[in-house]
Write a protein that holds these residues in place. Structure first.
Motif, mmCIF file in Angstrom:
data_model
loop_
_atom_site.group_PDB
_atom_site.id
_atom_site.type_symbol
_atom_site.label_atom_id
_atom_site.label_comp_id
_atom_site.label_asym_id
_atom_site.label_seq_id
_atom_site.Cartn_x
_atom_site.Cartn_y
_atom_site.Cartn_z
ATOM 1 N N LEU A 169 0.851 -1.188 0.000
ATOM 2 C CA LEU A 169 0.000 0.000 0.000
ATOM 3 C C LEU A 169 0.887 1.239 0.000
ATOM 4 N N VAL A 170 0.626 2.120 -0.937
ATOM 5 C CA VAL A 170 1.380 3.365 -1.048
ATOM 6 C C VAL A 170 0.377 4.510 -1.157
ATOM 7 N N LYS A 171 0.665 5.605 -0.492
ATOM 8 C CA LYS A 171 -0.235 6.761 -0.545
ATOM 9 C C LYS A 171 -0.007 7.558 -1.834
ATOM 10 N N PRO A 172 -1.060 8.169 -2.330
ATOM 11 C CA PRO A 172 -0.914 9.013 -3.527
ATOM 12 C C PRO A 172 0.156 10.076 -3.312
ATOM 13 N N SER A 173 0.904 10.366 -4.357
ATOM 14 C CA SER A 173 1.996 11.335 -4.439
ATOM 15 C C SER A 173 3.302 10.815 -3.823
ATOM 16 N N THR A 222 11.872 2.027 -8.425
ATOM 17 C CA THR A 222 11.215 3.101 -7.696
ATOM 18 C C THR A 222 10.362 3.880 -8.688
ATOM 19 N N LEU A 223 9.182 4.238 -8.229
ATOM 20 C CA LEU A 223 8.244 4.989 -9.054
ATOM 21 C C LEU A 223 7.742 6.146 -8.208
ATOM 22 N N THR A 224 8.023 7.355 -8.649
ATOM 23 C CA THR A 224 7.682 8.529 -7.855
ATOM 24 C C THR A 224 6.296 9.059 -8.199
ATOM 25 N N SER A 225 5.799 9.909 -7.316
ATOM 26 C CA SER A 225 4.537 10.631 -7.548
ATOM 27 C C SER A 225 3.420 9.708 -8.008
ATOM 28 N N VAL A 226 3.196 8.642 -7.264
ATOM 29 C CA VAL A 226 2.214 7.646 -7.700
ATOM 30 C C VAL A 226 0.787 8.172 -7.562
ATOM 31 N N THR A 227 -0.067 7.636 -8.412
ATOM 32 C CA THR A 227 -1.501 7.919 -8.359
ATOM 33 C C THR A 227 -2.248 6.592 -8.384
#
Lengths: 108, 124
Positions: free
Chosen positions: B11-15, B83-88
């Protein structure tokens, strides 16, 4: 980007039948830059065919691939119960690598 | 027998930044003739190639990521990472790592084997 189109989305067939699954590319993929994968529920895709027609290690000879240019096919000569799954084509002629949207084989 | 195993937060939070690691056993990621790849699968986009890293460390990415992705390797641990930044929410998917096999004088090819995949959900 090369777009791969697989149709239909779903095919209903019976064990023992022969099936041919098409994969059409939006531009030429050459004769040896296409692969096929099988995916079963909750599993990762498994390589079946590469270089259009070469079976991967351990793949039964009822699976065969053919084609060139923009039109390719995966043929299963006689469906076994374990063959009912989703099948994807993938091109590696140019970057980005792309996959078709898949065709699901379901038991009739 | 080569095996790949993905690990990382589910689980990753948006942004925020998504970070995943692929641990390879049964083969050395430093060995030539292979390359190491991340692919994701979502209901909306199907199978999507994210990018790859060669044994010399050179990388290539899908332009659809808009420069948000980075793939690196740690040869001492026989791992490679994404790594993937600024996720949505659009980055919610099952993420697979896979070994790429390319014909001679090419850096593109087919993938075998794949890891089992790890589901990453982007949500607050």
């Amino acid at each position: 980007e090369i777009v791969l189109t697989q149709s239909p989305d779903t095919l209903s067939l019976s064990p023992g039948e022969r099936v041919t699954l098409p994969c059409r590319a939006s531009q030429s993929v050459d004769s040896d830059s296409l692969a096929w994968y099988q995916q079963k529920p909750a599993q990762a895709p498994r390589l079946l065919i590469y270089a259009t027609s070469t079976r991967a290690t351990g793949i039964p000879d009822r699976f065969s691939g053919s084609g060139s240019g923009t039109d390719f096919t995966l043929t299963i000569s006689r469906l076994e119960p374990e063959d009912f799954a989703v099948y994807y084509c993938q091109q590696y002629r140019s970057s980005p690598i792309t996959f078709g949207q898949g065709t699901r084989l379901e038991i009739k | 027998q080569v095996q790949l195993l993905e690990s990382g937060p589910g689980l990753v939070k948006p942004s925020q930044t998504l970070s995943l690691t692929c641990t390879v056993s049964g083969d050395s990621i430093s060995r030539g003739h292979y390359y190491w790849t991340w692919i994701r699968q979502s209901a909306g986009k199907g199978l999507e190639w994210i990018g790859r890293i060669l044994t010399d460390g050179s990388t290539r990415y899908n332009p659809s990521l808009k420069s948000r992705g980075t793939i690196s390797m740690d040869t001492s641990k026989n791992q490679f990472s994404l790594t993937l930044t600024s996720v949505t929410a659009a980055d919610t998917a099952i993420y697979y790592c896979a070994r790429g096999v390319a014909p001679v004088i090419s850096t593109r090819g087919w993938y075998a084997p794949w890891g089992q995949g790890t589901l990453v959900t982007v949500s607050s």
